[in-house]
Design an enzyme around this catalytic site. Structure first.
Site, mmCIF file in Angstrom:
data_model
loop_
_atom_site.group_PDB
_atom_site.id
_atom_site.type_symbol
_atom_site.label_atom_id
_atom_site.label_comp_id
_atom_site.label_asym_id
_atom_site.label_seq_id
_atom_site.Cartn_x
_atom_site.Cartn_y
_atom_site.Cartn_z
ATOM 1 N N ASP A 22 -12.089 8.622 3.233
ATOM 2 C CA ASP A 22 -12.132 10.056 2.965
ATOM 3 C C ASP A 22 -13.250 10.294 1.943
ATOM 4 O O ASP A 22 -13.995 9.362 1.585
ATOM 5 C CB ASP A 22 -10.755 10.591 2.514
ATOM 6 C CG ASP A 22 -10.388 10.201 1.088
ATOM 7 O OD1 ASP A 22 -11.108 9.376 0.475
ATOM 8 O OD2 ASP A 22 -9.379 10.721 0.573
ATOM 9 N N HIS A 23 -13.345 11.534 1.435
ATOM 10 C CA HIS A 23 -14.399 11.858 0.464
ATOM 11 C C HIS A 23 -14.255 11.031 -0.810
ATOM 12 O O HIS A 23 -15.245 10.690 -1.452
ATOM 13 C CB HIS A 23 -14.357 13.359 0.142
ATOM 14 C CG HIS A 23 -13.012 13.821 -0.324
ATOM 15 N ND1 HIS A 23 -11.925 13.915 0.539
ATOM 16 C CD2 HIS A 23 -12.557 14.171 -1.548
ATOM 17 C CE1 HIS A 23 -10.876 14.328 -0.155
ATOM 18 N NE2 HIS A 23 -11.230 14.485 -1.420
ATOM 19 N N CYS A 38 -10.119 5.147 0.087
ATOM 20 C CA CYS A 38 -9.943 6.503 -0.442
ATOM 21 C C CYS A 38 -10.086 6.414 -1.966
ATOM 22 O O CYS A 38 -10.586 5.409 -2.474
ATOM 23 C CB CYS A 38 -8.624 7.134 0.019
ATOM 24 S SG CYS A 38 -7.108 6.404 -0.626
ATOM 25 N N THR A 86 -7.836 6.142 -4.447
ATOM 26 C CA THR A 86 -6.997 5.078 -5.019
ATOM 27 C C THR A 86 -6.761 3.930 -4.049
ATOM 28 O O THR A 86 -6.326 2.850 -4.467
ATOM 29 C CB THR A 86 -5.608 5.631 -5.376
ATOM 30 O OG1 THR A 86 -5.025 6.159 -4.178
ATOM 31 C CG2 THR A 86 -5.688 6.714 -6.439
ATOM 32 N N GLY A 87 -6.946 4.174 -2.763
ATOM 33 C CA GLY A 87 -6.564 3.206 -1.727
ATOM 34 C C GLY A 87 -5.097 3.343 -1.334
ATOM 35 O O GLY A 87 -4.651 2.713 -0.371
ATOM 36 N N ILE A 88 -4.379 4.185 -2.050
ATOM 37 C CA ILE A 88 -2.929 4.273 -1.813
ATOM 38 C C ILE A 88 -2.609 5.142 -0.591
ATOM 39 O O ILE A 88 -1.914 4.706 0.334
ATOM 40 C CB ILE A 88 -2.199 4.810 -3.065
ATOM 41 C CG1 ILE A 88 -2.342 3.834 -4.235
ATOM 42 C CG2 ILE A 88 -0.715 5.036 -2.758
ATOM 43 C CD1 ILE A 88 -1.833 4.379 -5.574
ATOM 44 N N HIS A 111 -0.988 -14.916 3.974
ATOM 45 C CA HIS A 111 0.466 -14.729 4.066
ATOM 46 C C HIS A 111 0.871 -13.550 4.941
ATOM 47 O O HIS A 111 1.915 -13.598 5.585
ATOM 48 C CB HIS A 111 1.061 -14.504 2.671
ATOM 49 C CG HIS A 111 1.014 -15.720 1.800
ATOM 50 N ND1 HIS A 111 1.884 -15.920 0.738
ATOM 51 C CD2 HIS A 111 0.205 -16.816 1.814
ATOM 52 C CE1 HIS A 111 1.612 -17.078 0.152
ATOM 53 N NE2 HIS A 111 0.583 -17.627 0.777
ATOM 54 N N HIS A 157 4.953 -17.965 7.370
ATOM 55 C CA HIS A 157 4.430 -16.604 7.184
ATOM 56 C C HIS A 157 4.454 -15.817 8.498
ATOM 57 O O HIS A 157 4.673 -14.609 8.495
ATOM 58 C CB HIS A 157 3.016 -16.646 6.603
ATOM 59 C CG HIS A 157 2.946 -17.367 5.294
ATOM 60 N ND1 HIS A 157 3.642 -16.942 4.186
ATOM 61 C CD2 HIS A 157 2.293 -18.499 4.927
ATOM 62 C CE1 HIS A 157 3.420 -17.777 3.188
ATOM 63 N NE2 HIS A 157 2.607 -18.728 3.605
#
Ligand code: RB5
Length: 150
Positions: free
Chosen positions: A8-9, A65, A67-69, A98, A133
């Site tokens: 995003d921006h 983005c 925060t990446g969140i 993993h 894993h």
């Protein structure tokens, strides 16, 4: 390896840096936008890049983005996507070994360009370990399957 990248921006500048960086290393990368710093909604690009990974013949995705969140939460709604927000090299390695993470997410407002490049390099170079894993990743897929029947 074919890679889909998007932001995003809030991740626009870092996306440009990561795109150039991985292209210079010979990766085949397609940019899914955004293409300017104008405000867009991160779920839209998360959806496009995730679809490219699930159905479009791309091996991996990178989403950025502020925060990446938000972009990570959105991508993880698409069945089959395992998006990992990484702000350090240890997590980038573990996300592949993993978790078999097929999307890396980064936060432009959190992680500097130099570190983001190192994280990306490690994440791209690391293989899934499988074994125990794989059993755990399969359990994630089973959980998705239960909810996708709704
Ligand atoms: C955009 O202002 C910002 O909310 C977005 O880039 C991201 O950080 C959301 O999680």
């Amino acid at each position: 390896m074919k890679i889909a990248i998007g932001s995003d921006h809030g991740g626009f500048i870092l996306k440009g840096e990561i795109l150039k960086h991985i292209q210079s290393k010979g990766f085949d990368v397609k940019d899914f936008g955004c293409y300017s710093a104008d405000s867009i909604d991160y779920p839209d690009v998360a959806h496009e890049v995730s679809e490219a990974v699930i159905k479009g013949g791309y091996d991996r995705g990178i989403l950025i983005c502020g925060t990446g969140i938000g972009i990570s939460i959105a991508a993880n709604k698409i069945p089959g996507i395992r998006a990992a927000l990484c702000g350090d090299c240890f997590s980038a390695k573990a996300a592949r070994e993993h978790n078999d993470a097929n999307i890396l997410t980064l936060g432009e407002r959190v992680t500097g360009v130099g570190l983001a490049k190192m994280i990306t390099d490690i994440w791209l170079a690391t293989e899934f370990e499988g074994g125990r894993h794989a059993d755990r990743v399969n359990k994630i897929t089973d959980i998705e399957g239960r909810y996708n029947k709704i």
